[in-house]
Design an enzyme around this catalytic site. Structure first.
Site, mmCIF file in Angstrom:
data_model
loop_
_atom_site.group_PDB
_atom_site.id
_atom_site.type_symbol
_atom_site.label_atom_id
_atom_site.label_comp_id
_atom_site.label_asym_id
_atom_site.label_seq_id
_atom_site.Cartn_x
_atom_site.Cartn_y
_atom_site.Cartn_z
ATOM 1 N N ASP A 50 0.837 -1.203 0.000
ATOM 2 C CA ASP A 50 0.000 0.000 0.000
ATOM 3 C C ASP A 50 0.875 1.259 0.000
ATOM 4 O O ASP A 50 0.368 2.378 -0.085
ATOM 5 C CB ASP A 50 -1.023 -0.008 1.152
ATOM 6 C CG ASP A 50 -0.389 -0.034 2.526
ATOM 7 O OD1 ASP A 50 0.846 -0.145 2.621
ATOM 8 O OD2 ASP A 50 -1.142 0.065 3.516
ATOM 9 N N ASP A 89 -1.144 -6.256 -0.214
ATOM 10 C CA ASP A 89 -1.137 -5.594 1.087
ATOM 11 C C ASP A 89 -2.549 -5.082 1.377
ATOM 12 O O ASP A 89 -3.062 -4.229 0.644
ATOM 13 C CB ASP A 89 -0.177 -4.396 0.963
ATOM 14 C CG ASP A 89 0.443 -3.987 2.264
ATOM 15 O OD1 ASP A 89 0.181 -4.634 3.284
ATOM 16 O OD2 ASP A 89 1.211 -3.008 2.242
ATOM 17 N N GLU A 120 -1.077 -5.631 8.715
ATOM 18 C CA GLU A 120 -0.274 -4.982 9.755
ATOM 19 C C GLU A 120 -0.902 -5.230 11.129
ATOM 20 O O GLU A 120 -2.108 -5.020 11.312
ATOM 21 C CB GLU A 120 -0.181 -3.472 9.498
ATOM 22 C CG GLU A 120 0.659 -3.141 8.280
ATOM 23 C CD GLU A 120 0.830 -1.646 8.021
ATOM 24 O OE1 GLU A 120 0.572 -0.830 8.934
ATOM 25 O OE2 GLU A 120 1.215 -1.301 6.897
ATOM 26 N N GLU A 187 9.426 -4.254 10.400
ATOM 27 C CA GLU A 187 9.886 -2.959 9.860
ATOM 28 C C GLU A 187 10.352 -2.015 10.965
ATOM 29 O O GLU A 187 9.732 -1.932 12.036
ATOM 30 C CB GLU A 187 8.729 -2.305 9.077
ATOM 31 C CG GLU A 187 9.104 -0.920 8.537
ATOM 32 C CD GLU A 187 8.126 -0.348 7.526
ATOM 33 O OE1 GLU A 187 7.114 -0.998 7.204
ATOM 34 O OE2 GLU A 187 8.396 0.776 7.049
HETATM 35 O O1 KIV Z 1 3.536 -1.085 1.651
HETATM 36 C C1 KIV Z 1 4.678 -1.551 1.563
HETATM 37 O O2 KIV Z 1 5.392 -1.363 0.568
HETATM 38 C C2 KIV Z 1 5.176 -2.346 2.684
HETATM 39 C C3 KIV Z 1 6.629 -2.637 2.729
HETATM 40 C C4 KIV Z 1 7.347 -1.447 3.223
HETATM 41 C C5 KIV Z 1 6.921 -3.839 3.541
HETATM 42 O O3 KIV Z 1 4.421 -2.698 3.540
#
Ligand code: KIV
Length: 269
Positions: A50, A89, A120, A187
Site C-alpha cells: 500500500d 497488502d 499490519e 519494519e
Molecule cells: O507497503 C509496503 O510497501 C510495505 C513494505 C514497506 C513492507 O508494507
C-alpha cells in the site's frame, strides 16, 4: 557485469517457510505489469504494497489506499509476473474485524491471482489472522513500525528501544506465528531486537530497516531504484540512480527534438 546472478526458483508457501535458516529471501514491491515483469525472475516475492499510495499516487501516507486500488494494481502485477509469488497488502480499514477481513480477503482471492495477503498488526490482529488462516487465506503479518498506525501513533517511530517494547514485539511475532501467518515483515526495528524476533519464531522474518539479521529483506522498488526523491530513509540503499537517469534521458530527448536529430532516417517510415 552479469545481469542474472541467481537462478530463479518459483516460490510457494512451503518453500518460503523452508527458506528459514537455509536461504535469505528477497521481496520487492511492484505496482504495475511493466516493472513486475522486470522483477519477476530476480526477487523471491513481489509485494503490491500500500506504499503505492505514496510513491505511485503521491499521497502523504498509506491510509487512503482502497481495496479497489490494491486489486487493480495486483491484477496488473500478476499479469506482468505470472510466475511470481505475489502478495496483496490489505489497505487500512479493510480488516478491522474478522468478518470484514474474511469478506475482503475472499474478494482478493476471487478477483486476483495473489498468493497471499499482508496484514499490519501483532497481538491486536492475531484473532483476525487466525480466522483468515483457518479459512484458507495465506497471511503474511507485518509488525514493528506499521505505516497504517502512523496517525494513531503520531508518526513513524523506530521500535524496540525499550525492554518493554522489545518484549511486546516478541509477543507480537509469537502471536501472529501461532495465528498461522507464514512469514512476518518486521519494519523499523533496532537490529539486535530484530535478531531476537527472528530467533523467537520458526517462520521467516523479512526485514526492512531491521538490519541484516533477519531471514530476508524487502524494499520498496521506487526507493531502491532511486526514483523516489521526497526523502531517503536511512535503511534504503539506492541500487540505481533512477531519478537522474530518467531526467537525463528526457532532457536528451528534448534536445534531440529541438536540434531535429530525433527522429533520424532509421527512425521514420
Ligand atoms: O507497503 C509496503 O510497501 C510495505 C513494505 C514497506 C513492507 O508494507
Amino acid at each position: 557485469m552479469s545481469i542474472i546472478t541467481n537462478k530463479f526458483e518459483k516460490m510457494t508457501i512451503n518453500k518460503i517457510k523452508k527458506a528459514k535458516n537455509n536461504k535469505k529471501l528477497t521481496m520487492i514491491t511492484a505496482y504495475d505489469a511493466l516493472f513486475a515483469k522486470l522483477f519477476e525472475n530476480h526477487a523471491d516475492m513481489i509485494l503490491v504494497g500500500d506504499s503505492l499510495n505514496m510513491s505511485f499516487a503521491g499521497k502523504k501516507d498509506t491510509l487512503s489506499a482502497t481495496l479497489d486500488q490494491m486489486i487493480y494494481h495486483t491484477n496488473a502485477v500478476c499479469q506482468g509476473a505470472k510466475e511470481s509469488f505475489v502478495i496483496l497488502d490489505m489497505p487500512f480499514g479493510t480488516y478491522s474485524n474478522k468478518d470484514k477481513a474474511l469478506e475482503n480477503a475472499v474478494r482478493v482471492y476471487q478477483e486476483t491471482n495473489a498468493a497471499a495477503i499482508k496484514i499490519e498488526g501483532g497481538v491486536d490482529k492475531a484473532e483476525i489472522i487466525s480466522y483468515l488462516t483457518s479459512s484458507s487465506i495465506a497471511v503474511m503479518a507485518h509488525i514493528g513500525l506499521m505505516p497504517q498506525y502512523v496517525r494513531s501513533e503520531g508518526g513513524y517511530k523506530v521500535r524496540g528501544k525499550t525492554q518493554e517494547d522489545k518484549e511486546q514485539l516478541i509477543k507480537d511475532a509469537l502471536a501472529v506465528e501461532k495465528a498461522g501467518a507464514f512469514a512476518i515483515v518486521v519494519e523499523g526495528v533496532l537490529s539486535h531486537v530484530a535478531k531476537e524476533i527472528t530467533a523467537a519464531v520458526k517462520i521467516p522474518v523479512i526485514g526492512i530497516g531491521a538490519g541484516n539479521v533477519t531471514d530476508g529483506q524487502v524494499l520498496v522498488w521506487s526507493d531502491m531504484l532511486g526514483f523516489f526523491e521526497d526523502f531517503k530513509p536511512k535503511f534504503v540503499r539506492h541500487y540505481l540512480d533512477g531519478a537522474n537517469l530518467v531526467k537525463e534521458a528526457v532532457s536528451q530527448f528534448r534536445e534531440d527534438v529541438q536540434d531535429t536529430s530525433f527522429p533520424n532516417s532509421n527512425e521514420e517510415y
